[in-house]
Write a protein that holds these residues in place. Sequence first.
Motif, PDB file in Angstrom:
ATOM      1  N   THR A 139       0.654  -1.158  -0.158  1.00 55.43           N
ATOM      2  CA  THR A 139      -0.605   0.607   0.218  1.00 55.43           C
ATOM      3  C   THR A 139       0.786   1.220   0.171  1.00 55.43           C
ATOM      4  OG1 THR A 139      -2.185  -0.953   1.117  1.00 55.43           O
ATOM      5  CG2 THR A 139      -1.985   0.862   1.037  1.00 55.43           C
ATOM      6  N   GLU A 140       0.274   2.396  -0.937  1.00 51.27           N
ATOM      7  CA  GLU A 140       1.435   3.345  -1.536  1.00 51.27           C
ATOM      8  C   GLU A 140       1.624   4.100   0.060  1.00 51.27           C
ATOM      9  OE1 GLU A 140       2.495   6.897  -3.934  1.00 51.27           O
ATOM     10  OE2 GLU A 140       1.052   5.773  -5.107  1.00 51.27           O
ATOM     11  N   ILE A 141       2.239   4.719   0.340  1.00 56.08           N
ATOM     12  CA  ILE A 141       3.115   5.254   1.528  1.00 56.08           C
ATOM     13  C   ILE A 141       4.154   6.446   1.350  1.00 56.08           C
ATOM     14  CG2 ILE A 141       3.592   5.736   3.780  1.00 56.08           C
ATOM     15  CD1 ILE A 141       3.045   2.924   4.584  1.00 56.08           C
ATOM     16  N   ALA A 142       3.674   7.253   1.330  1.00 60.43           N
ATOM     17  CA  ALA A 142       4.401   8.513   0.886  1.00 60.43           C
ATOM     18  C   ALA A 142       6.059   8.899   1.952  1.00 60.43           C
ATOM     19  CB  ALA A 142       3.460   9.909   0.570  1.00 60.43           C
ATOM     20  N   GLN A 143       7.193   9.201   0.929  1.00 60.15           N
ATOM     21  CA  GLN A 143       7.879   9.214   2.749  1.00 60.15           C
ATOM     22  C   GLN A 143       8.002  10.314   3.136  1.00 60.15           C
ATOM     23  OE1 GLN A 143      11.821  10.454   1.126  1.00 60.15           O
ATOM     24  NE2 GLN A 143      12.624  10.416   2.279  1.00 60.15           N
ATOM     25  N   TYR A 144       7.273  11.410   2.778  1.00 62.07           N
ATOM     26  CA  TYR A 144       6.988  12.211   3.605  1.00 62.07           C
ATOM     27  C   TYR A 144       4.711  12.938   3.496  1.00 62.07           C
ATOM     28  CZ  TYR A 144      11.340  13.780   5.357  1.00 62.07           C
ATOM     29  OH  TYR A 144      12.890  13.684   5.448  1.00 62.07           O
ATOM     30  N   PRO A 145       4.409  13.130   4.277  1.00 66.79           N
ATOM     31  CA  PRO A 145       3.226  13.864   3.753  1.00 66.79           C
ATOM     32  C   PRO A 145       2.831  14.437   2.207  1.00 66.79           C
ATOM     33  CG  PRO A 145       2.944  13.565   6.204  1.00 66.79           C
ATOM     34  CD  PRO A 145       3.923  13.626   5.521  1.00 66.79           C
ATOM     35  N   SER A 146       3.763  16.212   2.651  1.00 66.58           N
ATOM     36  CA  SER A 146       4.141  17.238   1.674  1.00 66.58           C
ATOM     37  C   SER A 146       5.627  17.380   1.877  1.00 66.58           C
ATOM     38  CB  SER A 146       3.290  18.186   1.420  1.00 66.58           C
ATOM     39  OG  SER A 146       3.464  18.727   2.860  1.00 66.58           O
ATOM     40  N   PRO A 147       5.998  18.387   0.785  1.00 66.30           N
ATOM     41  CA  PRO A 147       7.726  18.964   1.972  1.00 66.30           C
ATOM     42  C   PRO A 147       7.676  19.727   2.618  1.00 66.30           C
ATOM     43  CG  PRO A 147       7.117  19.035  -0.633  1.00 66.30           C
ATOM     44  CD  PRO A 147       5.420  18.265  -0.117  1.00 66.30           C
ATOM     45  N   ALA A 148       6.119  20.692   2.913  1.00 65.81           N
ATOM     46  CA  ALA A 148       5.246  21.188   3.532  1.00 65.81           C
ATOM     47  C   ALA A 148       5.716  20.866   5.087  1.00 65.81           C
ATOM     48  CB  ALA A 148       3.753  22.779   4.007  1.00 65.81           C
ATOM     49  N   ALA A 149       4.846  19.594   5.377  1.00 61.32           N
ATOM     50  CA  ALA A 149       4.493  18.916   6.463  1.00 61.32           C
ATOM     51  C   ALA A 149       5.805  18.295   7.092  1.00 61.32           C
ATOM     52  CB  ALA A 149       4.197  17.355   6.367  1.00 61.32           C
ATOM     53  N   ARG A 150       7.086  18.525   5.709  1.00 56.60           N
ATOM     54  CA  ARG A 150       8.285  17.798   6.106  1.00 56.60           C
ATOM     55  C   ARG A 150       8.971  19.127   7.123  1.00 56.60           C
ATOM     56  NH1 ARG A 150      13.041  19.387   4.078  1.00 56.60           N
ATOM     57  NH2 ARG A 150      15.170  18.307   4.364  1.00 56.60           N
ATOM     58  N   ASN A 151       8.843  20.686   6.123  1.00 52.92           N
ATOM     59  CA  ASN A 151       9.367  21.126   6.980  1.00 52.92           C
ATOM     60  C   ASN A 151       8.641  22.300   8.008  1.00 52.92           C
ATOM     61  OD1 ASN A 151      11.580  21.262   4.684  1.00 52.92           O
ATOM     62  ND2 ASN A 151       9.746  22.737   3.170  1.00 52.92           N
ATOM     63  N   ALA A 152       7.739  22.067   7.966  1.00 50.18           N
ATOM     64  CA  ALA A 152       6.894  22.114   9.340  1.00 50.18           C
ATOM     65  C   ALA A 152       7.172  21.418  10.464  1.00 50.18           C
ATOM     66  CB  ALA A 152       5.475  22.594   9.246  1.00 50.18           C
ATOM     67  N   ASP A 153       7.150  19.680  10.317  1.00 48.16           N
ATOM     68  CA  ASP A 153       8.053  19.176  11.246  1.00 48.16           C
ATOM     69  C   ASP A 153       9.382  19.372  12.196  1.00 48.16           C
ATOM     70  OD1 ASP A 153       5.865  17.541  11.499  1.00 48.16           O
ATOM     71  OD2 ASP A 153       5.796  16.068  10.433  1.00 48.16           O
ATOM     72  N   ILE A 154      10.309  19.945  11.059  1.00 50.09           N
ATOM     73  CA  ILE A 154      11.554  19.909  11.022  1.00 50.09           C
ATOM     74  C   ILE A 154      11.547  21.408  11.865  1.00 50.09           C
ATOM     75  CG2 ILE A 154      13.895  21.120  11.049  1.00 50.09           C
ATOM     76  CD1 ILE A 154      13.769  19.169   8.211  1.00 50.09           C
ATOM     77  N   GLU A 155      10.774  22.401  11.911  1.00 48.16           N
ATOM     78  CA  GLU A 155      10.565  24.399  12.398  1.00 48.16           C
ATOM     79  C   GLU A 155      10.239  23.905  14.061  1.00 48.16           C
ATOM     80  OE1 GLU A 155      11.860  27.092  13.775  1.00 48.16           O
ATOM     81  OE2 GLU A 155      11.715  26.581  11.355  1.00 48.16           O
ATOM     82  N   SER A 156       8.998  22.687  13.731  1.00 47.51           N
ATOM     83  CA  SER A 156       8.703  22.713  15.720  1.00 47.51           C
ATOM     84  C   SER A 156       9.047  21.275  15.940  1.00 47.51           C
ATOM     85  CB  SER A 156       7.362  22.187  15.142  1.00 47.51           C
ATOM     86  OG  SER A 156       7.332  20.332  15.043  1.00 47.51           O
ATOM     87  N   GLY A 157       9.751  21.039  15.690  1.00 46.84           N
ATOM     88  CA  GLY A 157      10.765  20.077  16.446  1.00 46.84           C
ATOM     89  C   GLY A 157      12.087  20.440  17.068  1.00 46.84           C
ATOM     90  N   ALA A 158      12.711  21.269  16.717  1.00 48.94           N
ATOM     91  CA  ALA A 158      14.601  22.106  16.784  1.00 48.94           C
ATOM     92  C   ALA A 158      14.646  22.605  17.746  1.00 48.94           C
ATOM     93  CB  ALA A 158      14.435  23.377  15.700  1.00 48.94           C
ATOM     94  N   GLY A 159      13.618  23.194  18.495  1.00 49.60           N
ATOM     95  CA  GLY A 159      14.136  24.419  20.090  1.00 49.60           C
ATOM     96  C   GLY A 159      13.815  23.510  21.119  1.00 49.60           C
ATOM     97  N   ARG A 160      13.845  21.444  20.793  1.00 51.20           N
ATOM     98  CA  ARG A 160      14.059  21.171  21.863  1.00 51.20           C
ATOM     99  C   ARG A 160      14.814  20.702  23.119  1.00 51.20           C
ATOM    100  NH1 ARG A 160      11.662  15.320  19.283  1.00 51.20           N
ATOM    101  NH2 ARG A 160      12.973  16.701  17.354  1.00 51.20           N
ATOM    102  N   PRO A 161      15.459  20.442  24.011  1.00 51.97           N
ATOM    103  CA  PRO A 161      15.998  20.629  24.667  1.00 51.97           C
ATOM    104  C   PRO A 161      16.889  19.087  24.197  1.00 51.97           C
ATOM    105  CG  PRO A 161      13.863  20.056  26.693  1.00 51.97           C
ATOM    106  CD  PRO A 161      13.288  20.252  24.866  1.00 51.97           C
ATOM    107  N   ALA A 162      18.222  19.479  24.343  1.00 51.26           N
ATOM    108  CA  ALA A 162      19.378  18.743  23.500  1.00 51.26           C
ATOM    109  C   ALA A 162      18.976  16.755  24.698  1.00 51.26           C
ATOM    110  CB  ALA A 162      20.486  19.295  24.699  1.00 51.26           C
ATOM    111  N   ALA A 163      18.100  16.993  25.472  1.00 52.51           N
ATOM    112  CA  ALA A 163      18.587  14.787  25.683  1.00 52.51           C
ATOM    113  C   ALA A 163      16.988  14.969  24.569  1.00 52.51           C
ATOM    114  CB  ALA A 163      18.181  15.314  27.107  1.00 52.51           C
ATOM    115  N   ALA A 164      15.870  15.441  24.622  1.00 45.78           N
ATOM    116  CA  ALA A 164      15.096  15.067  24.141  1.00 45.78           C
ATOM    117  C   ALA A 164      15.177  14.399  22.515  1.00 45.78           C
ATOM    118  CB  ALA A 164      14.086  16.288  23.764  1.00 45.78           C
ATOM    119  N   LEU A 165      16.109  16.577  22.360  1.00 48.65           N
ATOM    120  CA  LEU A 165      16.520  15.829  20.363  1.00 48.65           C
ATOM    121  C   LEU A 165      17.637  14.975  20.560  1.00 48.65           C
ATOM    122  CD1 LEU A 165      17.170  19.051  19.835  1.00 48.65           C
ATOM    123  CD2 LEU A 165      15.702  18.183  18.552  1.00 48.65           C
ATOM    124  N   ALA A 166      18.286  14.055  20.857  1.00 47.99           N
ATOM    125  CA  ALA A 166      19.788  12.882  20.975  1.00 47.99           C
ATOM    126  C   ALA A 166      18.659  11.688  21.196  1.00 47.99           C
ATOM    127  CB  ALA A 166      20.068  13.254  22.021  1.00 47.99           C
TER     128      ALA A 166
END
Length: 269
Positions: A74-101
């Motif tokens: 069943t086809e599953i896209a790598q990312y829902p869209s380029p915009a969704a990919r970028n939004a996920d990166i932006e929203s996660g970037a400010g987390r504490p270092a331990a959470a990122l690791a």
Amino acid sequence: MAGDDGGAGMDWRTDFDEVTAATGRLVTTLRGLADADMRAPSALPGWSRGHLATHIARNADSLWNLLEWARTGTEIAQYPSPAARNADIESGAGRPAAALADDVEESAARLAGQVRALPEDAWHAPVQALAGWSHPAWFTVYRRWQEVEAHHVDLAAGHRVADWSGPYVRWALDDTLAGLTVLPGDKLGELAGARVAATDLDLAATFDHAPGGPEVTGPAHLLLGWLSGRADGTDLAVHPDGLAVRPDGPLPAPPPWPHPPAPGRLTLG
């Protein structure tokens, strides 16, 4: 020599062991960074280290999606869209270092579980990258290897191209040269008319090389660093007309990296 026989000798099972080891080294680097370090710029313009760590984690999840596509049919896209990919990166970037690791480590473990559990017949199922090109499921292993090794350098946290593993350098330089050889001439930029050759590995490629054209030589890891934009090529040599001297002026600028793999690289031999 680089060429369209890249599948020969490639085994995604043993090579995934290399990916796992590279991921461990990356997580060790991340564990050594404090919150303030994660807010500092990475080597990628506009991205902090937190952006980059989040991207590495979401990349693992995106490749999990492609293997799930291969497993289920069943086809599953790598990312829902380029915009969704970028939004996920932006929203996660400010987390504490331990959470990122933790995110990088846990997402990599999920991907590893999918790799180990994928049925044999699913490895050759076609899937599609976000950029639109198709490849068999097994090539996700190599895409992940490239992400982990290249972005470890991009963290600008002490890991250099000289620290890349030998197996990664051999595979990635061979893959890069093969991909460059099938680019249209107008996409090669200043590499058109050049030849590139490693001095420590039997890897070389010619891009319509003609007498008088530059021949760029050096250790494989430095060539890969230059071609991938992770090193400036200062220690590489250029041989005009076969003379082992470097001419005045910069090295020829390579085209943007990475490139889609040459078609023959997607066939295991």
